[in-house]
Motif scaffolding. Sequence first.
Motif, PDB file in Angstrom:
ATOM      1  N   THR A 152       9.612  -5.645 -12.687  1.00  0.00           N
ATOM      2  CA  THR A 152       9.855  -6.522 -11.714  1.00  0.00           C
ATOM      3  C   THR A 152       9.978  -5.499 -10.322  1.00  0.00           C
ATOM      4  O   THR A 152       9.582  -4.348 -10.382  1.00  0.00           O
ATOM      5  N   ASN A 153      10.374  -6.196  -9.192  1.00  0.00           N
ATOM      6  CA  ASN A 153      10.273  -5.427  -7.953  1.00  0.00           C
ATOM      7  C   ASN A 153      11.311  -4.352  -8.022  1.00  0.00           C
ATOM      8  O   ASN A 153      12.590  -4.510  -8.351  1.00  0.00           O
ATOM      9  N   ILE A 154      10.793  -3.038  -7.446  1.00  0.00           N
ATOM     10  CA  ILE A 154      11.605  -1.921  -7.537  1.00  0.00           C
ATOM     11  C   ILE A 154      12.164  -1.678  -5.906  1.00  0.00           C
ATOM     12  O   ILE A 154      11.517  -1.600  -5.175  1.00  0.00           O
ATOM     13  N   PRO A 155      13.466  -1.809  -5.769  1.00  0.00           N
ATOM     14  CA  PRO A 155      13.973  -1.697  -4.499  1.00  0.00           C
ATOM     15  C   PRO A 155      13.640  -0.380  -4.015  1.00  0.00           C
ATOM     16  O   PRO A 155      13.570   0.646  -4.662  1.00  0.00           O
ATOM     17  N   PHE A 156      13.492  -0.205  -2.628  1.00  0.00           N
ATOM     18  CA  PHE A 156      13.248   1.154  -1.985  1.00  0.00           C
ATOM     19  C   PHE A 156      14.523   1.997  -2.299  1.00  0.00           C
ATOM     20  O   PHE A 156      13.964   3.214  -2.151  1.00  0.00           O
ATOM     21  N   ARG A 157      15.450   1.644  -2.329  1.00  0.00           N
ATOM     22  CA  ARG A 157      16.727   2.490  -2.654  1.00  0.00           C
ATOM     23  C   ARG A 157      16.561   3.007  -4.019  1.00  0.00           C
ATOM     24  O   ARG A 157      16.760   4.540  -4.035  1.00  0.00           O
ATOM     25  N   VAL A 158      15.891   2.354  -4.862  1.00  0.00           N
ATOM     26  CA  VAL A 158      15.767   3.058  -6.210  1.00  0.00           C
ATOM     27  C   VAL A 158      14.274   3.944  -6.168  1.00  0.00           C
ATOM     28  O   VAL A 158      14.531   5.225  -6.718  1.00  0.00           O
TER      29      VAL A 158
ATOM     30  N   MET B  73     -14.564  -6.178  -3.151  1.00  0.00           N
ATOM     31  CA  MET B  73     -13.198  -6.746  -3.464  1.00  0.00           C
ATOM     32  C   MET B  73     -12.363  -7.040  -1.995  1.00  0.00           C
ATOM     33  O   MET B  73     -12.631  -6.378  -1.140  1.00  0.00           O
ATOM     34  N   THR B  74     -11.715  -8.189  -2.015  1.00  0.00           N
ATOM     35  CA  THR B  74     -11.089  -8.368  -0.604  1.00  0.00           C
ATOM     36  C   THR B  74     -10.102  -7.439  -0.479  1.00  0.00           C
ATOM     37  O   THR B  74      -9.390  -7.251  -1.231  1.00  0.00           O
ATOM     38  N   VAL B  75      -9.702  -7.315   0.768  1.00  0.00           N
ATOM     39  CA  VAL B  75      -8.716  -6.611   1.492  1.00  0.00           C
ATOM     40  C   VAL B  75      -7.248  -7.431   1.195  1.00  0.00           C
ATOM     41  O   VAL B  75      -7.516  -8.496   1.862  1.00  0.00           O
ATOM     42  N   LYS B  76      -6.468  -6.659   0.578  1.00  0.00           N
ATOM     43  CA  LYS B  76      -5.083  -7.902   0.475  1.00  0.00           C
ATOM     44  C   LYS B  76      -4.099  -7.266   1.747  1.00  0.00           C
ATOM     45  O   LYS B  76      -3.958  -5.847   1.507  1.00  0.00           O
ATOM     46  N   ARG B  77      -3.811  -8.071   2.589  1.00  0.00           N
ATOM     47  CA  ARG B  77      -2.512  -7.499   3.586  1.00  0.00           C
ATOM     48  C   ARG B  77      -1.126  -8.124   3.142  1.00  0.00           C
ATOM     49  O   ARG B  77      -1.280  -9.088   2.559  1.00  0.00           O
ATOM     50  N   GLY B  78       0.012  -7.965   3.581  1.00  0.00           N
ATOM     51  CA  GLY B  78       1.072  -8.182   3.547  1.00  0.00           C
ATOM     52  C   GLY B  78       1.535  -7.869   2.053  1.00  0.00           C
ATOM     53  O   GLY B  78       1.121  -6.972   1.410  1.00  0.00           O
ATOM     54  N   TRP B  79       2.801  -8.477   1.961  1.00  0.00           N
ATOM     55  CA  TRP B  79       3.674  -8.146   0.878  1.00  0.00           C
ATOM     56  C   TRP B  79       2.895  -8.305  -0.382  1.00  0.00           C
ATOM     57  O   TRP B  79       2.464  -9.766  -0.469  1.00  0.00           O
ATOM     58  N   ASN B  80       3.305  -7.707  -1.407  1.00  0.00           N
ATOM     59  CA  ASN B  80       2.648  -8.092  -2.647  1.00  0.00           C
ATOM     60  C   ASN B  80       3.887  -8.855  -3.387  1.00  0.00           C
ATOM     61  O   ASN B  80       4.843  -8.119  -3.638  1.00  0.00           O
ATOM     62  N   PHE B  81       3.675 -10.097  -4.151  1.00  0.00           N
ATOM     63  CA  PHE B  81       4.656 -10.522  -4.630  1.00  0.00           C
ATOM     64  C   PHE B  81       4.419 -10.254  -5.958  1.00  0.00           C
ATOM     65  O   PHE B  81       3.823 -10.887  -6.611  1.00  0.00           O
ATOM     66  N   LEU B  82       5.326  -9.429  -6.819  1.00  0.00           N
ATOM     67  CA  LEU B  82       5.067  -9.143  -8.074  1.00  0.00           C
ATOM     68  C   LEU B  82       6.404 -10.027  -8.712  1.00  0.00           C
ATOM     69  O   LEU B  82       7.494 -10.044  -8.833  1.00  0.00           O
ATOM     70  N   GLN B  83       5.778 -11.254  -9.150  1.00  0.00           N
ATOM     71  CA  GLN B  83       6.631 -12.315 -10.084  1.00  0.00           C
ATOM     72  C   GLN B  83       6.317 -12.513 -11.458  1.00  0.00           C
ATOM     73  O   GLN B  83       6.219 -13.260 -12.091  1.00  0.00           O
ATOM     74  N   THR B  84       5.941 -11.129 -11.772  1.00  0.00           N
ATOM     75  CA  THR B  84       5.774 -11.127 -13.465  1.00  0.00           C
ATOM     76  C   THR B  84       7.178 -10.646 -14.156  1.00  0.00           C
ATOM     77  O   THR B  84       7.949 -10.224 -13.503  1.00  0.00           O
ATOM     78  N   PRO B  85       7.261 -11.334 -15.267  1.00  0.00           N
ATOM     79  CA  PRO B  85       8.772 -10.978 -15.981  1.00  0.00           C
ATOM     80  C   PRO B  85       8.537  -9.544 -16.594  1.00  0.00           C
ATOM     81  O   PRO B  85       8.946  -9.521 -17.695  1.00  0.00           O
ATOM     82  N   GLY B  86       8.464  -8.567 -15.754  1.00  0.00           N
ATOM     83  CA  GLY B  86       8.555  -7.091 -15.984  1.00  0.00           C
ATOM     84  C   GLY B  86       7.166  -6.789 -15.956  1.00  0.00           C
ATOM     85  O   GLY B  86       6.214  -7.243 -16.656  1.00  0.00           O
TER      86      GLY B  86
END
Length: 394
Positions: free
Chosen positions: A16-22, A1-14
Amino acid sequence: MTVKRGWNFLQTPGPTNIPFRVLNAMNRPAVEFLGPDFVDFSKQLFVDLKTVFKTDGDVIIYAANGHGAWEAALTNTLAPGDKVLIPETGRFALSWSYMADKLGIECEILENDWRHAIDPADVEARLGADTGHEIKAVLLVHTDTGTGITSDVAGVRAAMDAAKHPALLLVDTIASLLTTDYRMDEWGVDVTIAAGQKGLMLPPGLGFCGVNAKALAVADANRTPRNYWDWRERMDPNEFYKAFCGTAPEHLMFGLREALDMIAEEGEDAIFARHFRLSRSVHAAIDCWAEGGALENNAVIPEQRSNSVTTIRVDEKYNPMDIREICRERFNTGLGNGMGKIINTSFRIGHMGDLNEPMIFGTIGAVEASLKLCGIPYGAGGVEAAIASLTANG
Ligand SMILES: *Cc1c(COP(=O)(O)O)cnc(C)c1O
């Protein structure tokens, strides 16, 4: 498996992105869930949720996903043998009907083509023909996440009133709450179904039912056996233990508190406007790609396109799974799959919750690069089109 760096873009319709504050609000030890502090904290949450649902009725919280809240709405208001009308908004309308069917409820699907919103006139005609009032409820999905189309809830209520029909109106807002204007009381909705992991920006695991007095009265008279889902049990003012039918999902509720605070800070109108702006920029990119002749927006009428999710049709010569796989494996970007009868001819971009412009540009860029790698013809310049749309929409 390739190593993935950087931000994961979660663009699924649920989910969704969970804010760090949450996330950070949840990062704490468990507490005594029947202790006075947590009971007070919970009671305030129940009150504050009413603002989001725009109801003076009650909101019930389940430690469940959206399907749980669906089942709660059905078992409280309907009995085996009852008949319901389900406008065919898309895959989620059908899934809800399969559940109702298993519960012994007789489902009539009001057919539609998955490319247009529900026509309230069709609802009025069907209810008008039901002179014996056999139909006990209309089950409406506000935004069908399979088709990317938002239907007119107030229009359906007006149609029910015009037909002078007493059926309950049950509305699934799982994909629309906090992305799209929604007014439970003003629009005459009897039961609102929602879940935490979409516009509410929470981890999956909370389901909600907003319930008005009419629905509560129906539930009270309804003899369908039920316990975990029973609204009456959960509203017992003398026994807080029953509010969750057992241990409260404390950490999800800490997250919910933080999400509601974030929502109040931004303001609902600003949240709806942000979702509108971002969704229209995605639509602009798709219209640009469509010039290549292989892709198009599933929602034919621009005004019916949802603020939450966009379904993109792909010519059947190509496989939309390839686009998603390249996005996932090479660009660390998660997209939604096609659903139901368009499972093999569509994919989806979710754009709800904690999202801003650069996340949209990144996503559109990743999809466009994937189209190129897949050899799917497209009109180049999706990001440019998105930028143009964003600046035009303020
Ligand atoms: C996501 C979704 C559901 C299902 O919710 P789960 O939490 O996965 O059970 C139902 N209806 C709509 C409109 C949805 O978007």
